[in-house]
Design an enzyme around this catalytic site. Structure first.
Site, mmCIF file in Angstrom:
data_model
loop_
_atom_site.group_PDB
_atom_site.id
_atom_site.type_symbol
_atom_site.label_atom_id
_atom_site.label_comp_id
_atom_site.label_asym_id
_atom_site.label_seq_id
_atom_site.Cartn_x
_atom_site.Cartn_y
_atom_site.Cartn_z
ATOM 1 N N ASP A 1 -2.547 10.405 3.394
ATOM 2 C CA ASP A 1 -3.943 9.987 3.553
ATOM 3 C C ASP A 1 -4.703 11.025 4.381
ATOM 4 O O ASP A 1 -4.652 11.010 5.609
ATOM 5 C CB ASP A 1 -3.987 8.610 4.241
ATOM 6 C CG ASP A 1 -5.416 8.086 4.377
ATOM 7 O OD1 ASP A 1 -6.331 8.682 3.758
ATOM 8 O OD2 ASP A 1 -5.606 7.080 5.089
ATOM 9 N N LYS B 1 0.872 -1.184 0.000
ATOM 10 C CA LYS B 1 0.000 0.000 0.000
ATOM 11 C C LYS B 1 0.902 1.224 0.000
ATOM 12 O O LYS B 1 1.782 1.353 0.854
ATOM 13 C CB LYS B 1 -0.903 -0.002 1.238
ATOM 14 C CG LYS B 1 -1.625 1.342 1.488
ATOM 15 C CD LYS B 1 -2.552 1.325 2.706
ATOM 16 C CE LYS B 1 -3.094 2.716 3.029
ATOM 17 N NZ LYS B 1 -4.010 2.744 4.188
ATOM 18 N N LYS C 1 -10.250 13.006 7.595
ATOM 19 C CA LYS C 1 -9.773 12.624 8.926
ATOM 20 C C LYS C 1 -9.803 13.833 9.859
ATOM 21 O O LYS C 1 -9.688 14.963 9.392
ATOM 22 C CB LYS C 1 -8.313 12.147 8.835
ATOM 23 C CG LYS C 1 -8.135 10.764 8.265
ATOM 24 C CD LYS C 1 -6.680 10.350 8.348
ATOM 25 C CE LYS C 1 -6.475 8.956 7.783
ATOM 26 N NZ LYS C 1 -7.165 7.906 8.548
ATOM 27 N N ASP D 1 -12.020 7.038 3.405
ATOM 28 C CA ASP D 1 -10.823 6.862 4.228
ATOM 29 C C ASP D 1 -10.387 5.397 4.277
ATOM 30 O O ASP D 1 -9.284 5.093 4.725
ATOM 31 C CB ASP D 1 -11.089 7.408 5.637
ATOM 32 C CG ASP D 1 -9.816 7.631 6.423
ATOM 33 O OD1 ASP D 1 -8.734 7.577 5.803
ATOM 34 O OD2 ASP D 1 -9.899 7.862 7.642
ATOM 35 N N ARG E 1 -7.402 -0.478 0.963
ATOM 36 C CA ARG E 1 -7.960 -1.719 0.402
ATOM 37 C C ARG E 1 -8.380 -1.529 -1.052
ATOM 38 O O ARG E 1 -8.410 -2.486 -1.813
ATOM 39 C CB ARG E 1 -9.121 -2.193 1.283
ATOM 40 C CG ARG E 1 -10.238 -1.207 1.406
ATOM 41 C CD ARG E 1 -11.171 -1.510 2.567
ATOM 42 N NE ARG E 1 -10.588 -1.105 3.864
ATOM 43 C CZ ARG E 1 -11.190 -1.311 5.039
ATOM 44 N NH1 ARG E 1 -12.363 -1.912 5.094
ATOM 45 N NH2 ARG E 1 -10.620 -0.916 6.152
ATOM 46 N N ASP F 1 1.718 6.615 5.373
ATOM 47 C CA ASP F 1 0.737 5.661 4.856
ATOM 48 C C ASP F 1 1.208 4.954 3.575
ATOM 49 O O ASP F 1 0.475 4.171 2.992
ATOM 50 C CB ASP F 1 -0.607 6.386 4.631
ATOM 51 C CG ASP F 1 -1.807 5.471 4.820
ATOM 52 O OD1 ASP F 1 -1.649 4.433 5.497
ATOM 53 O OD2 ASP F 1 -2.888 5.788 4.297
ATOM 54 N N GLU G 1 -9.211 3.625 2.002
ATOM 55 C CA GLU G 1 -8.707 3.706 0.627
ATOM 56 C C GLU G 1 -7.612 2.687 0.336
ATOM 57 O O GLU G 1 -7.417 2.300 -0.810
ATOM 58 C CB GLU G 1 -8.187 5.128 0.350
ATOM 59 C CG GLU G 1 -6.741 5.411 0.803
ATOM 60 C CD GLU G 1 -6.536 5.293 2.299
ATOM 61 O OE1 GLU G 1 -7.525 5.448 3.042
ATOM 62 O OE2 GLU G 1 -5.405 5.021 2.735
HETATM 63 N N1 BES Z 1 -4.196 4.861 6.840
HETATM 64 C C1 BES Z 1 -5.333 4.563 7.618
HETATM 65 C C2 BES Z 1 -5.035 3.572 8.733
HETATM 66 C C3 BES Z 1 -4.219 4.067 9.875
HETATM 67 C C4 BES Z 1 -4.789 4.739 10.917
HETATM 68 C C5 BES Z 1 -2.875 3.782 9.935
HETATM 69 C C6 BES Z 1 -4.046 5.153 11.993
HETATM 70 C C7 BES Z 1 -2.123 4.189 11.004
HETATM 71 C C8 BES Z 1 -2.697 4.872 12.041
HETATM 72 C C9 BES Z 1 -6.439 3.946 6.753
HETATM 73 O O1 BES Z 1 -6.474 4.359 5.438
HETATM 74 C C10 BES Z 1 -7.732 4.319 7.383
HETATM 75 O O2 BES Z 1 -8.002 5.484 7.485
HETATM 76 N N2 BES Z 1 -8.486 3.330 7.803
HETATM 77 C C11 BES Z 1 -9.734 3.559 8.435
HETATM 78 C C12 BES Z 1 -10.688 2.497 7.942
HETATM 79 C C13 BES Z 1 -12.108 2.742 8.328
HETATM 80 C C14 BES Z 1 -12.658 3.981 7.647
HETATM 81 C C15 BES Z 1 -12.896 1.521 7.947
HETATM 82 C C16 BES Z 1 -9.525 3.437 9.938
HETATM 83 O O3 BES Z 1 -8.730 2.619 10.375
HETATM 84 O O4 BES Z 1 -10.146 4.201 10.674
HETATM 85 ZN ZN ZN Z 2 -7.567 6.135 5.120
HETATM 86 ZN ZN ZN Z 3 -4.628 4.899 4.626
#
Ligand code: BES
Ligand code: ZN
Ligand code: ZN
Length: 504
Positions: free
Chosen positions: A267, A262, A274, A344, A348, A285, A346
């Site tokens: 992000d 990834k 966010k 968010d 996946r 990210d 993204e």
């Molecule tokens: N890049 C983030 C995941 C992340 C969060 C990595 C905090 C490191 C620290 C990812 O893209 C994301 O935002 N995931 C969301 C998914 C949710 C919307 C289903 C998350 O984890 O909140």
């Molecule tokens: Zn995200």
């Molecule tokens: Zn992300």
């Protein structure tokens, strides 16, 4: 190209002379100066003996004490813990602790004298020193040059060990160069690290190796090819997405390991924006892509002779007039559709195209993907272990063990049919990118990815390609207990992958 370069120099000598600061790794309960030490000023020697005889230094794991001789010479004592606990991991940590504790007073040269350490332990100690000797100061333009000391170390060992030890340390240095490359990529600020910048760094890097090639699929080509996940995530940014494919020893036939990363260079969450606090951390990210790039460097520079292919899915996730919306339905490279319920989630989306390409355009023995995928994984495992999922229990165990061997924990997590069901019950598309609730968020993300791992063979013989997913959201940065790192990107799992792929 970056702050990374050759890791600190570690040389070998069969003599007993001391150059620079004497480094003495000691066992707890058996603290004593090796008798063979020569060339140490008499006063320093008696100071060390005095401290040890008086029991003023307890060689607990990672304890240190510095002694400055009244008539010259310096020594640093470092603890390995008790003999029965002092395995290769303890040596690696002690090596890292020495470098972390080095101040101006220690100077730039060190000589390490072990007590009865085997080859693996001495190599680990050197590896720990090299790993920890890293800082990202590329953007410190006004720093005092006198403050930066270029460290070097010499290890004194038995005559019979010199050839093997120096070969082992050379290999370790190659692997460390991969870890440091991963850290450089991760630490790079997001104004300078964007999808095509990553691609250019990859192309530049490939020029130094004859057996490496890099292919870049740019935005226009990604659109033409139908990479709907990559395009949807990246289209809202003025810095367009791309896919970068690294091939090592590509002229070889037959199955080969395949890595997928990834690579979200920033992000923001997109339209599902966010919160502002700590958003700067989302520059990391692209840690998954940095892991696979670093692994390719480690393999190439250590002369790995077999074929390995890696795919990185690069995009910047921005809110914009032309960004994707929650509610959009996109068609991915696989032909499967995704209802995007949260922009968010993204990672996946871009990985859906990377995994599909990995399994359909190549003939992988297995696929491993790396992603800073979910905050839920950090909730589950903190910063102490990577989440590890696989469609093959034996393969998952192999990765877990490879991680244990090198001191990088990857913890088994469940890939359950119920999670797959949750991610495939969209009312209007084949899949949805968001679970029904927030519970088990790291598991639903893994179950989603599984939908995009192709089968091998067709009809009744069809079987899904062996695949593992590693969620490094908690381990790629912010891991305070990781002794190999001062701060910033950790470069985790380059060493795990080298171990898995090479078996060494
Ligand atoms: N890049 C983030 C995941 C992340 C969060 C990595 C905090 C490191 C620290 C990812 O893209 C994301 O935002 N995931 C969301 C998914 C949710 C919307 C289903 C998350 O984890 O909140
Ligand atoms: Zn995200
Ligand atoms: Zn992300």
């Amino acid at each position: 190209m970056e702050a990374y370069g050759e890791p600190m120099q570690v040389t070998i000598s069969s003599g007993n002379n001391i150059n620079g600061t004497l480094i003495l790794p000691l066992f707890e309960g058996e603290e004593a100066l090796p008798e063979i030490v020569e060339g140490i000023p008499t006063t320093l020697k008696s100071q060390v003996n005095r401290v040890l005889a008086d029991g003023d230094f307890k060689a607990k794991a990672n304890a240190t004490m510095t002694l400055v001789g009244t008539e010259g010479g310096k020594a640093m004592l470092v603890g390995l813990g008790t003999t029965h606990k002092a395995d290769a991991h303890a040596y690696r940590e002690a090596g890292a602790t020495v470098v972390a504790s080095c101040k101006k007073v220690h100077g730039s040269e060190m000589t390490v004298m072990f007590h009865d350490a085997d080859l693996a332990c001495m190599t680990s100690f050197a590896e720990g020193m090299m790993l920890r000797d890293y800082s990202y100061d590329l953007y410190k333009k006004k720093g005092d040059d006198d403050e930066t000391i270029t460290l070097s170390a010499r290890i004194n060992c038995n005559e019979g060990d010199t050839t093997a030890l120096s070969a082992a340390i050379d290999r370790a240095a190659s692997i460390v160069s991969g870890v440091h490359l991963s850290r450089d990529l991760g630490n790079c600020p997001p104004n300078d690290m964007y999808p095509m910048a990553f691609a250019q760094k990859a192309e530049l890097w490939a020029e130094q190796y004859e057996n490496v090639s890099v292919q870049v699929i740019d935005y226009e080509e990604a659109k033409r090819k139908g990479m709907g996940g990559l395009v949807a995530v990246g289209m809202g940014s003025s810095r367009k997405p791309c896919m970068v494919i690294f091939t090592l020893n590509g002229d070889q036939k037959g199955q080969h390991p395949m890595l997928v990363g990834k690579g979200i260079t920033f992000d923001t969450g997109g339209i599902s924006l966010k919160p502002g606090a700590n958003m700067d951390e989302m520059k990391y990210d692209m840690g998954g892509s940095a892991t696979v790039f670093g692994t390719m460097e480690a393999l190439a520079s250590s002369g790995y002779p077999h074929k390995v292919v890696a795919i990185t899915c690069m995009a910047e996730n921005m809110p914009a007039a032309n960004a994707q919306r929650p509610g959009d339905v996109i068609t991915t490279l696989s032909g499967k559709t995704i209802e995007v319920l949260n922009t968010d989630a993204e990672g996946r989306l871009v990985l859906s195209d990377g995994l599909w390409k990995a399994g359909t355009d190549y003939d992988p023995e297995y696929i491993v993907d790396f992603a800073t995928l979910t905050g839920a994984c950090v909730v589950a495992l903190g910063h102490e272990a990577t989440g590890l999922w696989s469609n093959d229990d034996d393969f998952r165990t192999r990765i877990h063990e490879a991680g244990n061997d090198v001191g990088e924990l990857a913890w088994p997590m469940p890939l359950l049919p119920a999670f797959e069901k949750e991610m495939t019950d969209s009312k209007i598309a084949d899949t949805r990118n968001l679970g029904a609730g927030r519970y088990g968020g790291a598991n639903t993300a893994a179950a989603f990815l599984k939908q995009f791992v192709p089968n091998r063979g067709e009809g009744d013989d069809a079987e899904q390609i062996t695949w593992a997913h590693m969620d490094i959201a908690g381990t790629y940065w912010g891991a305070k207990t990781n002794k190999m790192v001062g701060h910033g990107a950790t470069g985790i799992h380059v060493r795990t992958m080298v171990r898995l792929i090479t078996g060494e």
